[in-house]
Design an enzyme around this catalytic site. Sequence first.
Site, PDB file in Angstrom:
ATOM      1  N   ASN A  60      -9.987   0.009  -0.310  1.00  0.00           N
ATOM      2  CA  ASN A  60      -8.518   0.098  -0.273  1.00  0.00           C
ATOM      3  C   ASN A  60      -7.967  -0.501  -1.572  1.00  0.00           C
ATOM      4  O   ASN A  60      -8.020  -1.709  -1.767  1.00  0.00           O
ATOM      5  CB  ASN A  60      -8.008  -0.673   0.954  1.00  0.00           C
ATOM      6  CG  ASN A  60      -6.489  -0.640   1.085  1.00  0.00           C
ATOM      7  OD1 ASN A  60      -5.790  -0.235   0.166  1.00  0.00           O
ATOM      8  ND2 ASN A  60      -5.996  -1.090   2.221  1.00  0.00           N
ATOM      9  N   CYS A 113       0.814  -1.225   0.000  1.00  0.00           N
ATOM     10  CA  CYS A 113       0.000   0.000   0.000  1.00  0.00           C
ATOM     11  C   CYS A 113       0.849   1.278   0.000  1.00  0.00           C
ATOM     12  O   CYS A 113       0.356   2.350  -0.331  1.00  0.00           O
ATOM     13  CB  CYS A 113      -0.953   0.010   1.193  1.00  0.00           C
ATOM     14  SG  CYS A 113      -2.111  -1.355   1.157  1.00  0.00           S
ATOM     15  N   HIS A 116      -3.416   7.513   1.782  1.00  0.00           N
ATOM     16  CA  HIS A 116      -3.791   6.150   1.394  1.00  0.00           C
ATOM     17  C   HIS A 116      -5.125   5.848   2.059  1.00  0.00           C
ATOM     18  O   HIS A 116      -5.379   6.259   3.197  1.00  0.00           O
ATOM     19  CB  HIS A 116      -2.713   5.169   1.868  1.00  0.00           C
ATOM     20  CG  HIS A 116      -3.128   3.741   1.746  1.00  0.00           C
ATOM     21  ND1 HIS A 116      -3.640   3.216   0.575  1.00  0.00           N
ATOM     22  CD2 HIS A 116      -3.126   2.720   2.642  1.00  0.00           C
ATOM     23  CE1 HIS A 116      -3.925   1.937   0.766  1.00  0.00           C
ATOM     24  NE2 HIS A 116      -3.623   1.614   2.011  1.00  0.00           N
TER      25      HIS A 116
HETATM   26  O1  UT7 Z   1      -3.627  -0.813   3.550  1.00  0.00           O
HETATM   27  C1  UT7 Z   1      -2.903  -1.668   4.378  1.00  0.00           C
HETATM   28  C2  UT7 Z   1      -3.136  -1.376   5.768  1.00  0.00           C
HETATM   29  N1  UT7 Z   1      -4.313  -2.025   6.264  1.00  0.00           N
HETATM   30  C3  UT7 Z   1      -4.987  -1.434   7.223  1.00  0.00           C
HETATM   31  O2  UT7 Z   1      -4.640  -0.332   7.585  1.00  0.00           O
HETATM   32  C4  UT7 Z   1      -6.102  -2.165   7.916  1.00  0.00           C
HETATM   33  C5  UT7 Z   1      -6.035  -1.875   9.395  1.00  0.00           C
HETATM   34  N2  UT7 Z   1      -7.070  -2.562  10.178  1.00  0.00           N
HETATM   35  C6  UT7 Z   1      -8.373  -2.226  10.109  1.00  0.00           C
HETATM   36  O3  UT7 Z   1      -8.746  -1.369   9.337  1.00  0.00           O
HETATM   37  C7  UT7 Z   1      -9.335  -2.867  11.066  1.00  0.00           C
HETATM   38  O4  UT7 Z   1      -8.614  -3.583  12.028  1.00  0.00           O
HETATM   39  C8  UT7 Z   1     -10.341  -3.835  10.368  1.00  0.00           C
HETATM   40  C9  UT7 Z   1     -11.354  -3.020   9.566  1.00  0.00           C
HETATM   41  C10 UT7 Z   1      -9.612  -4.805   9.469  1.00  0.00           C
HETATM   42  C11 UT7 Z   1     -11.114  -4.623  11.420  1.00  0.00           C
HETATM   43  O5  UT7 Z   1     -11.795  -3.732  12.311  1.00  0.00           O
HETATM   44  P1  UT7 Z   1     -11.710  -3.964  13.886  1.00  0.00           P
HETATM   45  O6  UT7 Z   1     -12.561  -2.932  14.493  1.00  0.00           O
HETATM   46  O7  UT7 Z   1     -10.246  -3.996  14.247  1.00  0.00           O
HETATM   47  O8  UT7 Z   1     -12.396  -5.368  14.058  1.00  0.00           O
HETATM   48  P2  UT7 Z   1     -11.776  -6.737  14.620  1.00  0.00           P
HETATM   49  O9  UT7 Z   1     -10.842  -7.349  13.650  1.00  0.00           O
HETATM   50  O10 UT7 Z   1     -11.274  -6.504  15.993  1.00  0.00           O
HETATM   51  O11 UT7 Z   1     -13.078  -7.637  14.697  1.00  0.00           O
HETATM   52  C12 UT7 Z   1     -14.181  -7.305  15.547  1.00  0.00           C
HETATM   53  C13 UT7 Z   1     -15.302  -8.292  15.317  1.00  0.00           C
HETATM   54  C14 UT7 Z   1     -14.854  -9.743  15.346  1.00  0.00           C
HETATM   55  O12 UT7 Z   1     -15.881 -10.491  15.955  1.00  0.00           O
HETATM   56  P3  UT7 Z   1     -15.758 -10.940  17.506  1.00  0.00           P
HETATM   57  O13 UT7 Z   1     -14.511 -11.760  17.580  1.00  0.00           O
HETATM   58  O14 UT7 Z   1     -15.663  -9.653  18.280  1.00  0.00           O
HETATM   59  O15 UT7 Z   1     -17.025 -11.702  17.718  1.00  0.00           O
HETATM   60  C15 UT7 Z   1     -14.774 -10.136  13.908  1.00  0.00           C
HETATM   61  O16 UT7 Z   1     -14.995 -11.520  13.693  1.00  0.00           O
HETATM   62  O17 UT7 Z   1     -15.857  -8.092  14.012  1.00  0.00           O
HETATM   63  C16 UT7 Z   1     -15.900  -9.339  13.320  1.00  0.00           C
HETATM   64  N3  UT7 Z   1     -15.734  -9.067  11.881  1.00  0.00           N
HETATM   65  C17 UT7 Z   1     -16.767  -8.837  11.055  1.00  0.00           C
HETATM   66  N4  UT7 Z   1     -18.083  -8.795  11.253  1.00  0.00           N
HETATM   67  C18 UT7 Z   1     -18.871  -8.529  10.205  1.00  0.00           C
HETATM   68  C19 UT7 Z   1     -14.577  -8.979  11.182  1.00  0.00           C
HETATM   69  N5  UT7 Z   1     -14.835  -8.703   9.887  1.00  0.00           N
HETATM   70  C20 UT7 Z   1     -16.187  -8.614   9.794  1.00  0.00           C
HETATM   71  C21 UT7 Z   1     -17.068  -8.342   8.730  1.00  0.00           C
HETATM   72  N6  UT7 Z   1     -18.380  -8.314   8.975  1.00  0.00           N
HETATM   73  N7  UT7 Z   1     -16.613  -8.103   7.466  1.00  0.00           N
END
Ligand code: UT7
Length: 331
Positions: free
Chosen positions: A288, A114, A258
Site C-alpha cells: 500500500n 490514501c 487503490h
Molecule cells: O489504505 C488505507 C486503508 N487501509 C486498509 O484498507 C486496511 C484495512 N484492513 C486490513 O487490510 C486488515 O484488517 C489487516 C490486513 C490490517 C489485518 O487483517 P485481519 O484479517 O483484519 O487481521 P486482524 O487485525 O483481525 O488480526 C488477526 C490476528 C491477530 O491475532 P489474534 O489476536 O487473533 O491472536 C493479530 O495479532 O493476526 C495477528 N496479526 C498478525 N500475525 C502475523 C496481525 N498482524 C500480523 C502479522 N503477522 N503481520
Amino acid sequence: MNVRSQIVGCGSYLPERVMTNDEIATFLDTSDEWIAARTGIRQRHIAAEGELTSDLAFNAADSALRAAGIRACEVDLILVATTTPDKTFPATATRVQAMLGAEGGPAFDLQAVCTGFIYALAVADSFIRLGQVDTAVVIGAETMSRLLDWEDRSTCVLFGDGAGAVVLKSSNHHAPSGSGGRENLPRGILSTHLHADGRIGNLLQTDGGPSSTGTVGTLKMSGREVFRHAVANLASVLEEALAANGMTPADIDWVVPHQANRRIIEGTIRKLGLDEDRVIITIERHANTSAASIPLALDEGVRDGRIQPGQVLLMEAMGGGMTWGAGLARW
Ligand code: UT7
C-alpha cells in the site's frame, strides 16, 4: 463546447530497495504466509536514506511529462497528494516545481491520505474546467516507511514507498447532439466523486503532528474497522460514479483501484460483477503506497499495453479521514 481535462501522459517511480515479507520476518513475529494470505502483499519498495518524497515525486512527474511530450515550462499547476511531505512546510510540490524547472504557476500539497490522488485529480480537473490553468501535473508520492512503527506487525507490513503522476491538459469537447454512444464520450476525466467522514477519523491516524505533539508520530490503525468501512464506502461511491455517467459495470474496461488489501479489491470487484482480469493489481509487489498506488497501477497498465486509448477507467480509493472517492476517465 465543453472544456475537459485530458490525461496526456503518466509516469511512476519506485525506490530501488525491495523489502520482502521474509526480510520483515527476520525482525518481527510475522511470516510471508500470514502477510500474503491476509493482504496479497509479498514485497514493498523502501526509499533510501536521504531519498525524499519530493525525489520520488520528481522522478514520477518527469517520466509523465516525457510520456506526454510536454516541457516543464508549459506546466501551470503542480499538485502533490501526500501524507509524508518532506517538511511541515514548504509544500513538497514547490520543491518538485523547482526540480522540474517549472515556474510561476500554483504548486501545493493535498492531504487525503490514501484517497489523496483521487482528491488531487478532482481539484486539478476543476482548475482546468474553470479555465484557471491549461496544463497540470498531478502526483501521488509517499515515503510511508518513515511514518511506520517498525515494531507494530499489524501496520508496518502493509505499506511501501513510491510515486506516480499524470499530466492533464485542457481540451475542447464538442458535445454530440442526441444521446450518442460510448464512442462519443470525451477523452479524459468524466467525473470525480469525493467523500469524507471525520467522525471516524481515529480509526486510521498518526499519534503525532505539528500542532498536537510537535512530532510526526507513527501510523495507528484499527484494521478490521477500516476494512469494514472500505468495503461499504467503496461499493456506494462506485455506484454513484457509474450512475452519474449513465453507465453500468459492463461499460468499464479497467478498474484501477487503490491497493490497500487484495481482499478489499476482490470484494469490490465481486460487487460490480467484474472479472479480476479487468483490474490492475500491483499490491503483491508495491504493497500500500497510499496516495501513490493508483497512479503507479495506472502507469503499469499503460506501459505494458493493457490500457488502450479510448478505454474507460474506474479509479477508486479510501483512506484516513476517513476519506473515499472515485473517478471515471476515458483514456
Ligand atoms: O489504505 C488505507 C486503508 N487501509 C486498509 O484498507 C486496511 C484495512 N484492513 C486490513 O487490510 C486488515 O484488517 C489487516 C490486513 C490490517 C489485518 O487483517 P485481519 O484479517 O483484519 O487481521 P486482524 O487485525 O483481525 O488480526 C488477526 C490476528 C491477530 O491475532 P489474534 O489476536 O487473533 O491472536 C493479530 O495479532 O493476526 C495477528 N496479526 C498478525 N500475525 C502475523 C496481525 N498482524 C500480523 C502479522 N503477522 N503481520
